[in-house]
Design a protein around this motif. Structure first.
Motif, PDB file in Angstrom:
ATOM      1  N   CYS A   1      27.639  32.661 -14.468  1.00 63.56           N
ATOM      2  CA  CYS A   1      28.998  33.034 -14.857  1.00 63.56           C
ATOM      3  C   CYS A   1      29.472  32.106 -15.973  1.00 63.56           C
ATOM      4  O   CYS A   1      30.634  32.112 -16.338  1.00 63.56           O
ATOM      5  CB  CYS A   1      29.942  32.984 -13.661  1.00 63.56           C
ATOM      6  SG  CYS A   1      30.112  31.346 -12.937  1.00 63.56           S
TER       7      CYS A   1
ATOM      8  N   LYS B   1      29.402  30.954 -19.821  1.00 59.78           N
ATOM      9  CA  LYS B   1      29.163  31.475 -21.167  1.00 59.78           C
ATOM     10  C   LYS B   1      28.108  30.635 -21.895  1.00 59.78           C
ATOM     11  O   LYS B   1      27.298  31.166 -22.638  1.00 59.78           O
ATOM     12  CB  LYS B   1      30.489  31.488 -21.941  1.00 59.78           C
ATOM     13  CG  LYS B   1      30.489  32.402 -23.121  1.00 59.78           C
ATOM     14  CD  LYS B   1      30.390  33.850 -22.679  1.00 59.78           C
ATOM     15  CE  LYS B   1      30.675  34.773 -23.842  1.00 59.78           C
ATOM     16  NZ  LYS B   1      30.317  36.144 -23.522  1.00 59.78           N
TER      17      LYS B   1
ATOM     18  N   TYR C   1      24.704  31.748 -20.783  1.00 57.82           N
ATOM     19  CA  TYR C   1      24.498  33.094 -21.316  1.00 57.82           C
ATOM     20  C   TYR C   1      24.153  33.036 -22.808  1.00 57.82           C
ATOM     21  O   TYR C   1      23.192  33.665 -23.259  1.00 57.82           O
ATOM     22  CB  TYR C   1      25.761  33.931 -21.076  1.00 57.82           C
ATOM     23  CG  TYR C   1      25.700  35.325 -21.631  1.00 57.82           C
ATOM     24  CD1 TYR C   1      25.018  36.332 -20.951  1.00 57.82           C
ATOM     25  CD2 TYR C   1      26.316  35.644 -22.834  1.00 57.82           C
ATOM     26  CE1 TYR C   1      24.956  37.627 -21.459  1.00 57.82           C
ATOM     27  CE2 TYR C   1      26.266  36.934 -23.348  1.00 57.82           C
ATOM     28  CZ  TYR C   1      25.580  37.913 -22.654  1.00 57.82           C
ATOM     29  OH  TYR C   1      25.528  39.186 -23.160  1.00 57.82           O
TER      30      TYR C   1
ATOM     31  N   THR D   1      19.696  40.698 -21.351  1.00 55.29           N
ATOM     32  CA  THR D   1      20.879  40.377 -20.568  1.00 55.29           C
ATOM     33  C   THR D   1      21.590  41.640 -20.089  1.00 55.29           C
ATOM     34  O   THR D   1      21.498  42.692 -20.721  1.00 55.29           O
ATOM     35  CB  THR D   1      21.880  39.537 -21.390  1.00 55.29           C
ATOM     36  OG1 THR D   1      22.298  40.303 -22.521  1.00 55.29           O
ATOM     37  CG2 THR D   1      21.257  38.231 -21.854  1.00 55.29           C
TER      38      THR D   1
ATOM     39  N   GLU E   1      25.522  42.340 -18.527  1.00 52.90           N
ATOM     40  CA  GLU E   1      26.815  41.799 -18.121  1.00 52.90           C
ATOM     41  C   GLU E   1      27.406  42.669 -17.018  1.00 52.90           C
ATOM     42  O   GLU E   1      27.357  43.892 -17.102  1.00 52.90           O
ATOM     43  CB  GLU E   1      27.777  41.743 -19.302  1.00 52.90           C
ATOM     44  CG  GLU E   1      27.418  40.658 -20.297  1.00 52.90           C
ATOM     45  CD  GLU E   1      28.504  40.461 -21.344  1.00 52.90           C
ATOM     46  OE1 GLU E   1      29.652  40.197 -20.952  1.00 52.90           O
ATOM     47  OE2 GLU E   1      28.170  40.590 -22.529  1.00 52.90           O
TER      48      GLU E   1
END
Length: 118
Positions: free
Chosen positions: A100, A102, A105, A115, A117
């Motif tokens: 969770c 950023k 990610y 990925t 989301e």
């Protein structure tokens, strides 16, 4: 486990078991028991252990699922850890990484991760 720990941390340390079965980490001047390590160092050691166990059980072709394993890592070690995860994914097995954060990610995207989301 030691090779993964050293790749993640970018340091040369010995990782070994003691008579109490816990992991110890040695530097050139000191030996640290698991309980003496920082939260981040323990998280790095735990990820290295999981990768080593997955390698040990390489006949089982199941994905390695990681739920935010980099949350306690600094930026440099998070990037190194993601590169290690990428190497493992390319060579040995699928890795499913939940995050969770950023930062994680974005680092994963830079390394070419697929990925999704939610």
């Amino acid at each position: 486990m030691e090779k993964y720990y050293n790749k993640i941390t970018g340091e040369k340390r010995k990782v070994h078991r003691s008579s109490t079965s816990s992991a110890n980490v040695s530097t050139q001047d000191n030996k640290f028991r698991l309980g003496q390590l920082s939260t981040a160092s323990r998280a790095q050691l735990y990820l290295a252990f999981r990768l080593a166990m997955a390698e040990e059980n390489s006949l089982l072709e199941i994905p390695l699922i990681c739920d935010d394993p980099l949350v306690h890592f600094d930026d440099s070690r998070a990037e190194k850890a993601l590169k290690v995860l990428k190497e493992v994914a390319e060579e040995k097995r699928q890795i499913i990484l939940f995050t969770c954060h950023k930062r994680t990610y974005n680092h994963a995207l830079k390394l070419g991760a697929t990925t999704k989301e939610l």
